[in-house]
Enzyme design. Structure first.
Site, mmCIF file in Angstrom:
data_model
loop_
_atom_site.group_PDB
_atom_site.id
_atom_site.type_symbol
_atom_site.label_atom_id
_atom_site.label_comp_id
_atom_site.label_asym_id
_atom_site.label_seq_id
_atom_site.Cartn_x
_atom_site.Cartn_y
_atom_site.Cartn_z
ATOM 1 N N HIS A 114 0.842 -1.208 0.000
ATOM 2 C CA HIS A 114 0.000 0.000 0.000
ATOM 3 C C HIS A 114 0.875 1.257 0.000
ATOM 4 O O HIS A 114 0.839 2.067 0.933
ATOM 5 C CB HIS A 114 -0.876 -0.083 1.261
ATOM 6 C CG HIS A 114 -1.961 0.922 1.409
ATOM 7 N ND1 HIS A 114 -1.823 2.263 1.160
ATOM 8 C CD2 HIS A 114 -3.242 0.757 1.815
ATOM 9 C CE1 HIS A 114 -2.956 2.885 1.415
ATOM 10 N NE2 HIS A 114 -3.837 1.975 1.810
ATOM 11 N N GLU A 168 -1.081 1.137 -5.107
ATOM 12 C CA GLU A 168 -0.982 -0.109 -4.351
ATOM 13 C C GLU A 168 -1.034 -1.305 -5.288
ATOM 14 O O GLU A 168 -1.950 -1.409 -6.097
ATOM 15 C CB GLU A 168 -2.141 -0.185 -3.352
ATOM 16 C CG GLU A 168 -2.305 1.104 -2.548
ATOM 17 C CD GLU A 168 -3.594 1.132 -1.741
ATOM 18 O OE1 GLU A 168 -4.049 0.058 -1.306
ATOM 19 O OE2 GLU A 168 -4.153 2.218 -1.555
HETATM 20 O O1 LIG Z 1 -6.921 4.136 6.850
HETATM 21 P P1 LIG Z 1 -6.435 2.828 6.306
HETATM 22 O O2 LIG Z 1 -7.037 1.632 6.983
HETATM 23 O O3 LIG Z 1 -4.930 2.767 6.285
HETATM 24 O O4 LIG Z 1 -6.921 2.777 4.796
HETATM 25 C C1 LIG Z 1 -6.612 3.825 3.923
HETATM 26 C C2 LIG Z 1 -7.226 3.571 2.554
HETATM 27 O O5 LIG Z 1 -6.585 2.470 1.972
HETATM 28 C C3 LIG Z 1 -6.981 2.223 0.624
HETATM 29 O O6 LIG Z 1 -6.284 1.122 0.151
HETATM 30 C C4 LIG Z 1 -8.449 1.912 0.579
HETATM 31 O O7 LIG Z 1 -8.859 1.673 -0.753
HETATM 32 C C5 LIG Z 1 -9.223 3.070 1.186
HETATM 33 O O8 LIG Z 1 -10.613 2.770 1.178
HETATM 34 C C6 LIG Z 1 -8.733 3.343 2.589
HETATM 35 O O9 LIG Z 1 -9.401 4.466 3.111
#
Ligand SMILES: O=P(O)(O)OC[C@H]1O[C@@H](O)[C@H](O)[C@@H](O)[C@@H]1O
Length: 288
Positions: free
Chosen positions: A167, A267
């Site tokens: 990510h 990602e």
């Molecule tokens: O706040 P987190 O759990 O790290 O996620 C952040 C974002 O991560 C992304 O990968 C998702 O598609 C989003 O929907 C999400 O808001």
């Protein structure tokens, strides 16, 4: 050229975070053993950070770190209904199933390090015995290889149902002036919860962007006014492109109100749930 792998305590404002620093030919990577989270990558001396790390990132109390490269596993986002279809509701109610899985808030072990003339490599591993849909203990490995680029390889040899994503948060001058290409024309838009069609294979990060693009190319290019980064991927079946924009960022305690436009997430993801081993790779190569 000096190459090294060094254990360090703290990075930036995360002063008490146990970390490892990799150096090779002027390039630097810092990874935390908490979450096997890559916090920092600079491709050469005096070069800016390729990855964005929030100045409000925290890690205490099982918080996931905002920025760098979080590892999502064995599910992506909210747990996928297909993964938990066979679990009785009463059991499910007792489980804590956080967004993006279990391993970004656990400690990993160092299992291998290598320094050669061409590269440095650190491998971290974690064994997980509390997956809701299998009684197996499953080992996940993560190799971080630094040479003229950064290669991240997440693998699991056990043939279980599993999703994963690397990510990555990329530093940009202004997300609203940033584009990623080439992308498929069809995508799932998480913001409107609908399938969408675009007439262009270029994504501009205008407004809140939260999109799942299936079957993306093996190589994507991120371009803004100051940055060009080639993002290559293997073992993926999708890419997720994310930037929260102002209103959504305001709901996150760890994204400063004036810094949501300083990053975009590209990602590399594997979202199918058929039982199979995992080998997901993202290669980050800034074009200096
Ligand atoms: O706040 P987190 O759990 O790290 O996620 C952040 C974002 O991560 C992304 O990968 C998702 O598609 C989003 O929907 C999400 O808001």
């Amino acid at each position: 050229m000096t190459s090294s792998i060094t254990e360090i305590t703290g990075f930036g404002h995360l002063t008490d975070l146990p970390c490892w620093q990799l150096r090779h030919a002027g390039a630097t990577v810092v990874v935390s053993s908490y979450g096997a989270h890559v916090l920092h990558y600079a491709a050469a001396e005096q070069q800016p950070a390729v990855l964005w790390l929030s100045p409000k990132a925290v890690w205490q109390n099982q918080q996931p770190i905002r920025g760098g490269v979080p590892i999502c596993w064995p599910w992506f986002g909210k747990v996928d209904a297909r993964l938990i279809a066979d679990i009785p509701p009463a059991t499910l109610a007792t489980l804590k199933l956080p967004n993006h899985g279990l391993v970004r808030t656990r400690f990993w072990q160092i299992t291998e390090q290598q320094i050669t003339a061409d590269a440095v490599m650190l491998e971290l591993s974690i064994s997980v015995n509390d997956l809701p849909w299998t009684s197996e203990t499953v080992t996940l490995r993560y190799q971080i290889r630094l040479d003229h680029q950064l290669t991240l390889t997440l693998s699991c040899d056990t043939a279980i149902a599993q999703q994963a994503a690397l990510h990555s948060y990329f530093t940009v001058a202004d997300s609203r002036q940033t584009q990623v290409q080439p992308l498929p024309l069809e995508f799932y838009d998480k913001v409107s919860d609908s399938q969408q069609h675009s007439s262009s294979d270029v994504l501009h990060f205008v407004g809140e962007i939260d999109r799942v693009y299936p079957s993306t190319a093996d190589s994507l290019m991120l371009v803004d006014s100051t940055t060009r980064v080639q993002i290559s991927q293997q073992g993926h079946d999708a890419s997720v492109l994310w930037n929260p924009a102002a209103a959504k960022a305001a709901t996150s305690a760890d994204i400063p109100a004036d810094q949501w436009s300083d990053f975009v997430c590209v990602e590399s993801a594997k979202l199918s749930v058929t039982a199979a081993p995992l080998a997901l790779v993202q290669i980050i190569q800034p074009q200096i």
